[in-house]
Design a protein around this motif. Structure first.
Motif, mmCIF file in Angstrom:
data_model
loop_
_atom_site.group_PDB
_atom_site.id
_atom_site.type_symbol
_atom_site.label_atom_id
_atom_site.label_comp_id
_atom_site.label_asym_id
_atom_site.label_seq_id
_atom_site.Cartn_x
_atom_site.Cartn_y
_atom_site.Cartn_z
ATOM 1 N N PRO A 322 0.903 -1.017 0.006
ATOM 2 C CA PRO A 322 -0.074 0.037 0.077
ATOM 3 C C PRO A 322 0.854 1.214 0.089
ATOM 4 O O PRO A 322 1.629 1.408 0.819
ATOM 5 N N ALA A 323 0.605 2.180 -0.727
ATOM 6 C CA ALA A 323 1.278 3.356 -1.006
ATOM 7 C C ALA A 323 1.167 4.121 0.444
ATOM 8 O O ALA A 323 2.141 4.618 1.069
ATOM 9 N N LEU A 324 0.136 4.301 0.984
ATOM 10 C CA LEU A 324 -0.223 4.653 2.411
ATOM 11 C C LEU A 324 -1.524 4.222 2.847
ATOM 12 O O LEU A 324 -2.574 3.608 2.140
ATOM 13 N N TYR A 325 -2.136 4.589 4.119
ATOM 14 C CA TYR A 325 -3.349 4.159 4.526
ATOM 15 C C TYR A 325 -4.057 5.396 5.117
ATOM 16 O O TYR A 325 -3.361 6.520 5.661
ATOM 17 N N ALA A 326 -5.380 5.379 5.329
ATOM 18 C CA ALA A 326 -6.308 6.116 5.919
ATOM 19 C C ALA A 326 -6.578 5.578 7.342
ATOM 20 O O ALA A 326 -7.106 4.182 7.209
ATOM 21 N N SER A 327 -6.367 6.022 8.400
ATOM 22 C CA SER A 327 -6.737 5.909 9.666
ATOM 23 C C SER A 327 -7.496 6.905 10.501
ATOM 24 O O SER A 327 -7.641 8.032 9.942
ATOM 25 N N MET A 328 -8.218 6.341 11.603
ATOM 26 C CA MET A 328 -9.163 7.152 12.236
ATOM 27 C C MET A 328 -8.895 7.222 13.667
ATOM 28 O O MET A 328 -8.441 6.177 14.174
ATOM 29 N N SER A 329 -8.827 8.360 14.324
ATOM 30 C CA SER A 329 -8.457 8.271 15.902
ATOM 31 C C SER A 329 -9.223 7.578 16.512
ATOM 32 O O SER A 329 -10.817 7.619 16.536
ATOM 33 N N ALA A 330 -8.917 6.735 17.515
ATOM 34 C CA ALA A 330 -9.848 5.756 18.680
ATOM 35 C C ALA A 330 -10.558 6.824 19.362
ATOM 36 O O ALA A 330 -11.378 6.476 19.954
#
Length: 442
Positions: A322-330
């Motif tokens: 993966p080039a990069l990822y999208a994440s979300m704050s817990a």
């Protein structure tokens, strides 16, 4: 996107030094707060006011403009959500993120890189996105699983890249050296080609050496080994690392690659200033999503090649990353809005038409099929190269252990010591193992 050997400050050190004042900072983009604490999503919706979420990323001006356009398009379709953008360069991003996380001020939506996934996931910073309404059915499931840590989907890939060899066709032609058959060439062939270009009298250098974990991982995987195991241990033998360095030292001696001083200097420049991009070199290792930048800088046709040794080893070593990822704050106060934005960025046709292949070939296969015909010719070349590898790639490496970002900087430093011949390959391998094991056990 291009990765960098620079690592963030370790979160534990930051947590120990932050003051009470820092801990009291109010998080930007965390919604309006009253005297009695944070307003709930239901209260904000009832008031008719837009909730505010912070979106953080790193990159060049081009990426800043692209992400801002995506955010603007989302807000146009979702007037109840305001996106507050927060961006910086690669090194500054990880320093800043470590600080804000330790201060309890994690961005609601943040871009992630694989080296740091486990470190942030194990600290409870990243939300389990499988518990949200973000659609993942259209995504390549093998690629999607690279965002899982301990059974939780803590990050969703934006798209995939392949670490490949970029070849400047004009440099090859001027040197009178034919392009190799990348389906059959060996490491010996690779060294011979690089040496022939340097000896051609054109002034061009055969290849630019670019140390990173991906290059060595491909070499090790061809031998049935890997940099890190599933359990977070070192998965390669010192003999394999010694042999990897012997390739570079042999080319340095034959003139097939520049002297160590030039190699180290080139590590600090972007792909647009590589030897291939400046028409001063025949080959350079690089991620496929950098093909357009390199070709545009060179003003020449640039060919994507498989790594040498793919047909001679125990198995193929190249892999989809993966080039990069999208994440979300817990800890986000607006999980529904944050998830809605991630879903829009990764799955909507609107965002797909803006991003195209800038974040790798889209992980969403429907979006990938939609955007490929719209890509510039050079980006279509990347897409075709990735597609052509589909039946050759065996698997992808496991998510690196916590500390992998710091490990990358150590590997780069010791690589320089070996190229300058201040350490023998055997000494370098022993020192690297000692330092990496200390990082992984801390």
């Amino acid at each position: 996107m291009r990765t960098s050997p620079r690592s963030p400050r370790r979160l534990t050190a930051l947590a120990a030094t932050l003051t009470v004042t820092a801990l009291a900072l109010t998080a930007c983009g965390q919604g309006d707060r009253g005297d009695d604490g944070a307003a709930s999503a239901e209260e904000e919706a009832a008031s008719g006011e837009a909730v505010s979420i912070r979106f953080a990323w790193w990159g060049s001006d081009h990426y800043h403009e692209m992400y801002q356009e995506v955010a603007d398009a989302f807000m146009a379709e979702n007037p109840d959500v305001e996106i507050v953008t927060d961006f910086t360069d690669w090194g500054g991003y990880w320093d800043k993120l470590a600080t804000t996380v330790a201060a309890g001020d994690t961005p609601d939506v943040l871009m992630q890189e694989q080296r740091y996934l486990r470190e942030y996931a194990e600290r409870g910073v990243l939300a389990d996105l499988s518990q949200t309404d973000i659609a993942t059915d259209a995504m390549d499931q093998g690629t999607l699983e690279t965002g899982e840590v301990d059974g939780e989907l803590v990050a969703i890939p934006t798209g995939v890249n392949v670490f490949s060899v970029l070849a400047n066709t004009k440099v090859f032609a001027d040197a009178g050296v034919p392009l190799p058959d990348d389906t059959t060439w060996s490491w010996e062939d690779y060294a011979e080609v690089a040496t022939q270009i340097s000896a051609s009298g054109t002034g061009a250098i055969g290849r630019q050496d670019l140390w990173n974990d991906a290059a060595f991982n491909i070499f090790a995987r061809q031998r049935g080994e890997q940099l890190f195991t599933e359990d977070g241990e070192l998965g390669y033998t010192d003999e394999t690392l010694v042999d990897f360095w012997e390739v570079a030292l042999g080319l340095q001696e034959s003139g097939g690659q520049p002297p160590a001083s030039t190699t180290v200097e080139l590590e600090t420049v972007g792909p647009e200033r590589s030897l291939v991009a400046t028409n001063a070199g025949g080959m350079v290792p690089e991620w496929t999503n950098q093909l357009s930048a390199v070709a545009n800088a060179a003003g020449q046709d640039i060919e994507l090649l498989r790594w040498p040794g793919e047909s001679q080893g125990e198995r193929t070593g190249m892999y989809f990353k993966p080039a990069l990822y999208a994440s979300m704050s817990a800890q986000t106060e607006h999980p529904e809005a944050a998830a809605r934005f991630i879903d829009f960025m990764l799955n909507s046709e609107t965002a797909g038409d803006i991003i195209l292949a800038d974040l790798g070939l889209p992980a969403n296969l429907d979006i990938r099929e939609r955007i490929v015909p719209k890509l510039p010719e050079v980006d279509r070349q990347s897409a075709e190269f990735v597609a052509d590898l589909a039946d050759e790639v065996v698997d992808s490496p496991p998510v690196p252990p916590a500390g992998a970002g710091e490990a990358a900087a150590v590997m780069s430093r010791i690589n320089s010591e070996v190229l300058f011949e201040r350490l023998t390959p055997e000494q370098g391998a022993a020192q690297l193992r000692t330092e990496l094991e200390a990082i992984l056990s801390s």
